[in-house]
Enzyme design. Structure first.
Site, PDB file in Angstrom:
ATOM      1  N   LYS A  15      13.911  -6.287  12.457  1.00  0.00           N
ATOM      2  CA  LYS A  15      13.121  -5.322  11.675  1.00  0.00           C
ATOM      3  C   LYS A  15      13.311  -3.918  12.243  1.00  0.00           C
ATOM      4  CE  LYS A  15       9.875  -8.867  10.181  1.00  0.00           C
ATOM      5  NZ  LYS A  15       8.620  -9.588  10.366  1.00  0.00           N
ATOM      6  N   GLN A  32       3.363  -9.554  13.720  1.00  0.00           N
ATOM      7  CA  GLN A  32       4.235 -10.723  13.580  1.00  0.00           C
ATOM      8  C   GLN A  32       3.452 -12.019  13.796  1.00  0.00           C
ATOM      9  OE1 GLN A  32       7.415 -10.430  12.542  1.00  0.00           O
ATOM     10  NE2 GLN A  32       7.750 -12.621  12.575  1.00  0.00           N
ATOM     11  N   ASP A  59       3.033  -6.262   4.793  1.00  0.00           N
ATOM     12  CA  ASP A  59       3.295  -7.693   4.615  1.00  0.00           C
ATOM     13  C   ASP A  59       2.600  -8.239   3.364  1.00  0.00           C
ATOM     14  OD1 ASP A  59       4.936  -8.943   6.544  1.00  0.00           O
ATOM     15  OD2 ASP A  59       3.375  -8.820   8.065  1.00  0.00           O
TER      16      ASP A  59
HETATM   17  N1  GUN Z   1       6.262 -14.669  10.479  1.00  0.00           N
HETATM   18  C1  GUN Z   1       7.134 -15.304   9.661  1.00  0.00           C
HETATM   19  N2  GUN Z   1       7.359 -14.568   8.559  1.00  0.00           N
HETATM   20  C2  GUN Z   1       6.616 -13.442   8.690  1.00  0.00           C
HETATM   21  C3  GUN Z   1       6.435 -12.296   7.875  1.00  0.00           C
HETATM   22  O1  GUN Z   1       6.994 -12.147   6.788  1.00  0.00           O
HETATM   23  N3  GUN Z   1       5.580 -11.358   8.371  1.00  0.00           N
HETATM   24  C4  GUN Z   1       4.949 -11.501   9.550  1.00  0.00           C
HETATM   25  N4  GUN Z   1       4.115 -10.537   9.931  1.00  0.00           N
HETATM   26  N5  GUN Z   1       5.091 -12.558  10.327  1.00  0.00           N
HETATM   27  C5  GUN Z   1       5.932 -13.514   9.891  1.00  0.00           C
END
Ligand code: GUN
Length: 284
Positions: free
Chosen positions: A52, A96, A119
């Site tokens: 990211k 995350q 998200d």
């Molecule tokens: N863990 C697995 N996929 C995601 C996601 O799309 N966003 C976040 N914040 N954590 C994750």
């Protein structure tokens, strides 16, 4: 033999547009910022967060990473989110998941300002998705919709089957397909006649989390198969679909790696740009 839906190509197209949007804002003196919080040492999460960060750098988005130790308390994490909620230069906040067991994910997600929740996990954003009036869509289902659009596959009137009912993928995926006038069935671990239901699918989305879960006998000839899975088999990354067998039946299929995965990050970048625009009262 089916058409390969290439997530690398499609995500590059999305990211190029986002980079243009970020550059446009820069001309107006507006920078775009994303804060990424990671708690603990989960190796997979570390890889996702690094990717990211790399994507932000490539597109001109300022990224701030907050890597907190495993023993971080809920109060400490909430204090950080509060600080980022009030930080002008931060347009998007992402925590995350999964969080360590002693932290309540719901409490943390609820504490993120909905307008910075890139998200789209906050209940306010989830509710908006239900209604069909939304700014942010969870990145993985949004990426799947972008792939279908790019390939000219219109869900309208089609039988769409989603396997998996998670809040992050399965449920919003079903909603997005429904908003595009698909006829949607969401299957899960208690579904009795899974194979029969899957065989009705014109568009089949697998979001189970088990290697080779979707076998060729579950797929209708000519179906579009989207594999959201991210598993390891003999040390190698693979999806939920038995790719080699299913590709002979499907009209189009996404590979793993190089399918939905790259789309997820591209859509996060898009959501972050959207957040910056909205916070600066810029339309489009
Ligand atoms: N863990 C697995 N996929 C995601 C996601 O799309 N966003 C976040 N914040 N954590 C994750």
């Amino acid at each position: 033999m089916s058409k390969l839906i290439d997530g690398k190509v499609i995500s590059a197209a999305v990211k190029a547009k986002v980079a243009d949007g970020v550059a446009e804002l820069k001309k107006q003196g507006i920078s775009v910022g994303l804060a990424v919080i990671i708690v603990g040492d989960d190796p997979a999460s570390k890889v996702y967060v690094a990717n990211k960060k790399k994507a932000c750098e490539a597109l001109g988005i300022v990224s701030e990473e907050y890597a907190l130790p495993e023993n971080t308390t809920e109060e400490e994490l909430l204090a950080l989110v509060d600080r980022l909620n009030n930080a002008k230069h931060i347009n998007g906040i992402l925590c995350q998941l999964p969080l360590p067991k002693h932290l309540n994910e719901k409490v943390i997600i609820d504490s993120i300002l909905p307008e910075k929740d890139v998200d789209a996990f906050h209940p306010a954003n989830v509710g908006k998705i239900m209604i069909g009036d939304y700014d942010f869509v969870p990145c993985t289902p949004a990426g799947v919709m972008e792939m279908l659009k790019y390939e000219g596959i219109d869900p309208e009137g089609k039988t769409c089957v989603v396997i998996g009912r998670s809040n992050i993928v399965g449920k919003p995926m079903g909603m997005l397909l429904l908003h595009k006038n698909g006829t949607v069935t969401i299957c899960h671990s208690r579904t009795k006649n899974l194979k029969e239901i899957c065989l009705t699918a014109d568009i089949l989305v697998a979001a189970v989390g088990r290697a080779d879960f979707v076998t060729a006998d579950m797929v209708k000839e000519g179906a579009v198969v989207i594999d959201v899975g991210m598993n390891r088999k003999d040390g190698k990354l693979c999806g939920d679909v038995d790719f080699e067998a299913v590709k002979e039946k499907a009209s189009a299929i996404t590979p793993v790696p190089g399918g939905v995965g790259p789309m997820t990050i591209a859509m996060l970048m898009q959501n972050t740009l959207t957040a910056a625009k909205r916070q600066n009262n810029i339309n489009g």
